[in-house]
Design a protein around this motif. Structure first.
Motif, PDB file in Angstrom:
ATOM      1  N   THR A   1       0.677  -1.148  -0.106  1.00  0.00           N
ATOM      2  CA  THR A   1      -0.111  -0.044   0.024  1.00  0.00           C
ATOM      3  C   THR A   1       1.029   1.210  -0.036  1.00  0.00           C
ATOM      4  OG1 THR A   1      -1.774  -1.266   1.282  1.00  0.00           O
ATOM      5  CG2 THR A   1      -1.757   1.278   1.112  1.00  0.00           C
TER       6      THR A   1
ATOM      7  N   THR B   1      -6.581  -6.374  -1.331  1.00  0.00           N
ATOM      8  CA  THR B   1      -6.405  -5.839  -2.502  1.00  0.00           C
ATOM      9  C   THR B   1      -5.687  -4.619  -2.375  1.00  0.00           C
ATOM     10  OG1 THR B   1      -8.505  -4.287  -2.339  1.00  0.00           O
ATOM     11  CG2 THR B   1      -8.802  -6.624  -3.130  1.00  0.00           C
TER      12      THR B   1
ATOM     13  N   ASN C   1      -7.472  -1.946  -2.287  1.00  0.00           N
ATOM     14  CA  ASN C   1      -8.333  -0.858  -2.957  1.00  0.00           C
ATOM     15  C   ASN C   1      -9.481  -0.757  -1.897  1.00  0.00           C
ATOM     16  OD1 ASN C   1      -9.360   0.729  -4.753  1.00  0.00           O
ATOM     17  ND2 ASN C   1      -8.858  -0.649  -6.409  1.00  0.00           N
TER      18      ASN C   1
ATOM     19  N   VAL D   1     -14.085  -3.047  -1.810  1.00  0.00           N
ATOM     20  CA  VAL D   1     -14.145  -4.406  -2.730  1.00  0.00           C
ATOM     21  C   VAL D   1     -15.424  -5.239  -2.214  1.00  0.00           C
ATOM     22  CG1 VAL D   1     -11.811  -4.072  -3.464  1.00  0.00           C
ATOM     23  CG2 VAL D   1     -12.205  -5.381  -1.357  1.00  0.00           C
TER      24      VAL D   1
ATOM     25  N   GLU E   1     -11.347  -1.679   2.507  1.00  0.00           N
ATOM     26  CA  GLU E   1     -11.580  -2.933   1.653  1.00  0.00           C
ATOM     27  C   GLU E   1     -13.198  -3.228   1.810  1.00  0.00           C
ATOM     28  OE1 GLU E   1      -8.663  -5.408   0.261  1.00  0.00           O
ATOM     29  OE2 GLU E   1      -7.162  -4.026   1.119  1.00  0.00           O
TER      30      GLU E   1
END
Length: 416
Positions: free
Chosen positions: A151, A268, A270, A273, A297
């Motif tokens: 990250t 991820t 992100n 998700v 996430e």
């Protein structure tokens, strides 16, 4: 005061924890001996945002032996081991500003505290300290920095692309002896450890959905399967999705996996998700865990908005009743499950990562003024040295090429 921790009275227990970790970190102890002899960090001030664990303590003690002064804050509000923090303050004189259970304000205040010591080197895990410096500080004399996790490297590469990065940073995460072992093997074990500690559920026979098939996701999926789970992988990259299929996993979008899974683990880096729409499709009793660095996430905010009721069942296990009556169980409030609900990676694997950290700091010092303001990978010679030291600590010998073989690998004329 030069520290802010939960309870200095926990120091004796923390000291024993650190001793236990160092028993299982032979490569780092070897690096400590080398750096201590050279005193290569003498007079260097380091500000570090890392998970304050017994393994991190072994790294910090190594840097101090090499001559550095260290100020340390936690890289997650729930990951600090309070007894370790106390031991570092009492027995090693480390400036620690961290405790388990910080709120967001305290978390950032602690980062601000460690920057008051005017560091020359920045060590980070997740990129929050690097970002804070770039946003609010312009008067620090920083030689360079390191970054521990995927990250953080993504954030630093974005800084580099936007031409705002202020100093060279070594992406420790990108070392072979980091991501192949820490990300894959360490998180693969420790994330499942966190899930089991907080739930005590049986993994065997359940449908586990792993979101993301990077090195962390690979490790979790492999170990979930090894414990008897039926594993589904959710992945947006066609390359990684194809790899997951060829590795023998079912692959599908989250909209379908949400209806099938019983244990969900995100990995991820992100945001959202697992959305609130996905959660409303889940079976009664579904367990949600996050193994990514930040608590973004899983859409925790959305889950709290739609839940009819919430209650805590046991430490790090909260029950949410959905509008349809189904119950889902969120672990560690969506934070990094392996460190919030367990102890993080085993010492043996952090031995590799933190050997890279220590040697990378020395590399930055030795190459002061020679490096551009950008993100660098760990030099290959450091990566290979760490692997060699680890093998040596395990009592394993490897082959040595002959001079003839070395020469053969350097030429292009020989054929069949």
């Amino acid at each position: 005061m030069d520290y802010n921790i939960k309870d200095i009275g926990l120091a004796e227990q923390g000291k024993k924890q650190i001793e236990w970790a160092e028993m299982h970190m032979p490569a780092l102890i070897n690096v400590r001996q080398e750096l201590s002899q050279r005193k290569s960090l003498k007079g260097i001030r380091i500000s570090a945002v890392l998970h304050v664990t017994k393994e991190t303590a072994a790294l910090v003690r190594t840097l101090k032996e090499a001559g550095a002064e260290i100020a340390l804050a936690g890289s997650n509000p729930l990951s600090t081991q309070d007894d370790v923090a106390a031991a570092l303050v009492k027995y090693d004189g480390i400036k620690v500003f961290a405790w388990k259970g910080e709120n967001d304000t305290e978390y950032y205040n602690n980062m601000t505290e460690i920057l008051k010591y005017e560091p020359n080197i920045i060590m980070d895990d997740g990129g929050d300290l690097h970002a804070l410096i770039h946003e609010k500080y312009s008067n620090l004399n920083i030689i360079g920095g390191t970054e521990e996790t995927t990250t953080g490297v993504i954030r630093l590469k974005a800084m580099e692309e936007n031409k705002v990065i202020k100093y060279p940073v070594i992406a420790v995460n990108n070392a072979f002896t980091k991501y192949l072992f820490d990300n894959r093997i360490g998180t693969g074990q420790s994330a499942i450890d966190g899930i089991i500690r907080s739930t005590n559920i049986l993994i065997a026979g359940k449908v586990a959905v792993v979101v993301g098939y990077g090195w962390v996701g690979r490790g979790i999926a492999l170990r979930m399967r090894g414990m008897g789970a039926r594993v589904i992988v959710v992945e947006a990259s066609p390359l990684r999705a194809l790899e997951a299929v060829m590795d023998g996993f079912d692959v599908m979008p989250m909209s379908k996996a949400a209806e099938l899974g019983e244990i969900f683990v995100t990995a991820t880096g992100n945001i959202n998700v697992i959305s609130k729409e996905h959660i409303q499709k889940m079976k009664n009793g579904a367990v949600l865990a996050n193994a990514g660095h930040f608590n973004v996430e899983i859409d925790v905010k959305g889950l709290k908005e739609i839940a009819k009721s919430v209650r805590n069942i046991r430490p790090f296990l909260d029950e949410y009743t959905l509008p349809n009556g189904n119950k889902v169980y969120l672990l560690a409030d969506g934070r990094l499950v392996n460190l919030a609900a367990a102890e993080g990676h085993p010492s043996e694997v952090m031995d590799l990562s933190f050997s890279n950290q220590a040697l990378s700091v020395e590399y930055l010092i030795n190459n002061q003024g020679k490096l551009e303001k950008k993100v660098y990978n760990v030099p290959q010679e450091i990566d290979e040295k760490v692997a060699f030291l680890k093998l040596k600590g395990m009592g394993i010998e490897i082959e040595t090429m002959t001079e003839e073989q070395k020469d053969y690998m350097k030429q292009w004329k020989y054929g069949t």
